[in-house]
Design an enzyme around this catalytic site. Structure first.
Site, PDB file in Angstrom:
ATOM      1  N   TYR A   1       0.839  -1.206   0.000  1.00  8.45           N
ATOM      2  CA  TYR A   1       0.000   0.000   0.000  1.00  8.45           C
ATOM      3  C   TYR A   1       0.872   1.252   0.000  1.00  8.45           C
ATOM      4  CZ  TYR A   1      -2.973   3.708   1.903  1.00  8.45           C
ATOM      5  OH  TYR A   1      -3.626   4.907   2.108  1.00  8.45           O
TER       6      TYR A   1
ATOM      7  N   SER B   1      -4.348  12.170   8.573  1.00  7.29           N
ATOM      8  CA  SER B   1      -5.229  11.900   7.445  1.00  7.29           C
ATOM      9  C   SER B   1      -6.660  11.634   7.901  1.00  7.29           C
ATOM     10  CB  SER B   1      -4.720  10.683   6.669  1.00  7.29           C
ATOM     11  OG  SER B   1      -5.664  10.246   5.701  1.00  7.29           O
TER      12      SER B   1
ATOM     13  N   GLN C   1      -5.842  16.719   7.756  1.00  2.19           N
ATOM     14  CA  GLN C   1      -6.089  16.658   6.310  1.00  2.19           C
ATOM     15  C   GLN C   1      -7.517  16.199   6.044  1.00  2.19           C
ATOM     16  OE1 GLN C   1      -6.312  13.336   4.742  1.00  2.19           O
ATOM     17  NE2 GLN C   1      -6.912  14.232   2.796  1.00  2.19           N
TER      18      GLN C   1
ATOM     19  N   TYR D   1     -10.455  14.935   3.353  1.00  2.00           N
ATOM     20  CA  TYR D   1     -11.019  14.496   2.076  1.00  2.00           C
ATOM     21  C   TYR D   1     -12.470  14.958   2.065  1.00  2.00           C
ATOM     22  CZ  TYR D   1      -7.145  11.316   1.023  1.00  2.00           C
ATOM     23  OH  TYR D   1      -5.912  10.793   0.724  1.00  2.00           O
TER      24      TYR D   1
ATOM     25  N   THR E   1      -7.136  18.035   0.606  1.00  2.00           N
ATOM     26  CA  THR E   1      -6.578  17.304  -0.528  1.00  2.00           C
ATOM     27  C   THR E   1      -7.527  17.426  -1.717  1.00  2.00           C
ATOM     28  OG1 THR E   1      -5.348  15.757   0.860  1.00  2.00           O
ATOM     29  CG2 THR E   1      -5.874  15.042  -1.374  1.00  2.00           C
TER      30      THR E   1
ATOM     31  N   ARG F   1      -4.695   1.185  -7.885  1.00  2.00           N
ATOM     32  CA  ARG F   1      -3.394   0.664  -7.489  1.00  2.00           C
ATOM     33  C   ARG F   1      -3.508  -0.858  -7.510  1.00  2.00           C
ATOM     34  NH1 ARG F   1      -4.571   4.907  -2.769  1.00  2.00           N
ATOM     35  NH2 ARG F   1      -4.667   6.709  -4.179  1.00  2.00           N
TER      36      ARG F   1
ATOM     37  N   LYS G   1      -3.653  20.923  -1.015  1.00  2.00           N
ATOM     38  CA  LYS G   1      -2.677  19.912  -1.443  1.00  2.00           C
ATOM     39  C   LYS G   1      -3.178  19.202  -2.703  1.00  2.00           C
ATOM     40  CE  LYS G   1      -0.340  15.749   0.325  1.00  2.00           C
ATOM     41  NZ  LYS G   1      -0.974  14.713  -0.513  1.00  2.00           N
TER      42      LYS G   1
ATOM     43  N   HIS H   1       0.085  13.239  -5.299  1.00  2.51           N
ATOM     44  CA  HIS H   1      -0.353  12.173  -4.390  1.00  2.51           C
ATOM     45  C   HIS H   1       0.634  11.012  -4.378  1.00  2.51           C
ATOM     46  CE1 HIS H   1      -4.171  11.642  -2.064  1.00  2.51           C
ATOM     47  NE2 HIS H   1      -3.662  10.437  -1.889  1.00  2.51           N
TER      48      HIS H   1
END
Length: 388
Positions: free
Chosen positions: A25, A107, A128, A130, A156, A165, A252, A276
């Site tokens: 990860y 986060s 941070q 989202y 972000t 991913r 960001k 990122h």
């Protein structure tokens, strides 16, 4: 403690101690991973100018980030699932950053909650955000960060939709991990990690679980998260979030000069040039390569920081010399965390500080605030001959 001389030493130890799915990860990018690779390889193209017969005494790396005094131009970037790299990982990282004198950014997708970190530290940290479709949840999340005395909100911008991913899909990434035969076999060789996890109750996304009615188990959590990133996020919504927060706001995920100009218009206190870590738009340019264009676009009207690709003190020095106010590190500190917990994060910061300090001196500078492009040798075509 083993002899650690570089971030790569920590990475090797981290790989031997962290479960495969969480190592993967951290150490992966989206799709072909081209951008992930170039974030670091593009730093290798930049050379430093050695200078001699200069006074190297009384050196200092101290500077400021968004009005905050810092020991060196480095902040710990927001990294999701940090508490799966090491038990209570966010708490360990925040403590190390606090003692060292650099900012820690928690986060939204952390394992330890805002409240967990606040209860285990003594100084304000950054949070941070989202942006999610659930506006009530976002509002309550922001209020929780305020109540915890977070000193800056990092919004972000480059994850409205999740980049693929491959390793995460193949590993069945989840928190806590699903105990498949392959996972059980892997965990059997990671006894340090397992013992730590047995001693903590923090094994899920504690900023979300208990704060959203629809979530009752890991499956519903993953489904809610995947469906709730706000696809409609625009500059008007960013302006509203800034007003809701009422304090310092860092944007960001800026990778284009036009977006940097828009960040100025909404009143950002700082922007972070970032892709990122190569985990979103594969094929995008590296952060260090686009930094000059963005600096040209905004001048000194806003602080410009750089994220993605920093693995050493020399990388920090190059970024600052190129014009960045400071840098964010993610993987570099996660390697230390997964290797040795809080002590590993501290060691990562020490390695970076030593490399930064010695390299700055050998370039003929004593104060990080005096470092400029004069210490660099940059390829003539570094900015590229890209056409739109």
């Amino acid at each position: 403690m083993p002899v650690i001389t570089s971030i790569d030493d920590l990475k090797r130890l981290y790989k031997s101690r962290a479960p495969k799915m969480f190592y993967d990860y951290c150490e992966s990018g989206s799709w072909t991973e081209q951008t992930f690779r170039e974030n670091t390889s593009d730093f290798d193209q930049i050379r430093l100018r050695q200078r001699v017969a200069v006074d190297m005494s009384n050196r200092t790396l101290a500077t400021q980030m968004v009005g905050q005094d810092v020991a060196m131009p480095v902040a710990l970037a927001p990294v999701g699932l940090t508490g799966m790299q090491h038990a209570d990982g966010e708490i360990h990282a925040a403590r190390a950053a606090e003692k060292f004198g650099v900012p820690f950014t928690l986060s939204t997708m952390s394992i330890c909650s805002i409240e967990d970190v606040a209860e285990n530290t003594t100084k304000p940290f950054w949070f941070q955000l989202y942006t999610m479709k659930d506006e009530d949840y976002v509002r309550r999340l922001v209020e929780r960060a305020k109540a915890a005395n977070c000193s800056a909100l990092v919004i972000t911008l480059d994850l409205q939709i999740l980049g693929q991913r491959h390793k995460d899909l193949k590993n069945g990434l989840s928190a806590p991990p699903k105990l498949t035969p392959a996972v059980i076999a892997d965990l059997a060789t990671r006894w340090r990690w397992g013992l730590g996890m047995l001693q903590t109750e923090r094994r899920g996304f504690r900023n979300i679980v208990g704060h959203v009615k629809e979530i009752s188990d890991p499956a519903s959590l993953m489904a809610w998260t995947a469906e709730n990133f706000d696809l409609t996020l625009d500059w008007a919504k960013i302006a509203k979030l800034k007003e809701m927060w009422g304090g310092k706001v860092i944007l960001k995920g800026i990778l284009d000069a036009e977006d940097a100009k828009m960040a100025l218009k909404v009143g950002a206190d700082a922007i972070v040039v970032s892709n990122h870590g190569g985990r979103q738009l594969d094929g995008a340019l590296s952060s260090i390569r686009v930094l000059p264009e963005i600096l040209d676009a905004v001048g000194d009207q806003v602080e410009v920081h750089l994220d993605s690709g920093i693995r050493s003190g020399q990388d920090v020095l190059k970024a600052v010399a190129m014009g960045a106010k400071s840098t964010f590190i993610g993987r570099a500190y996660v390697y230390g965390l997964g290797a040795m917990g809080e002590a590993g994060v501290t060691r990562a910061l020490e390695v970076i500080r030593k490399e930064l300090d010695v390299s700055m001196a050998l370039c003929g500078k004593r104060d990080i605030n005096d470092v400029d492009r004069d210490i660099l040798l940059v390829p003539e075509d570094f900015a590229g001959r890209w056409q739109r």
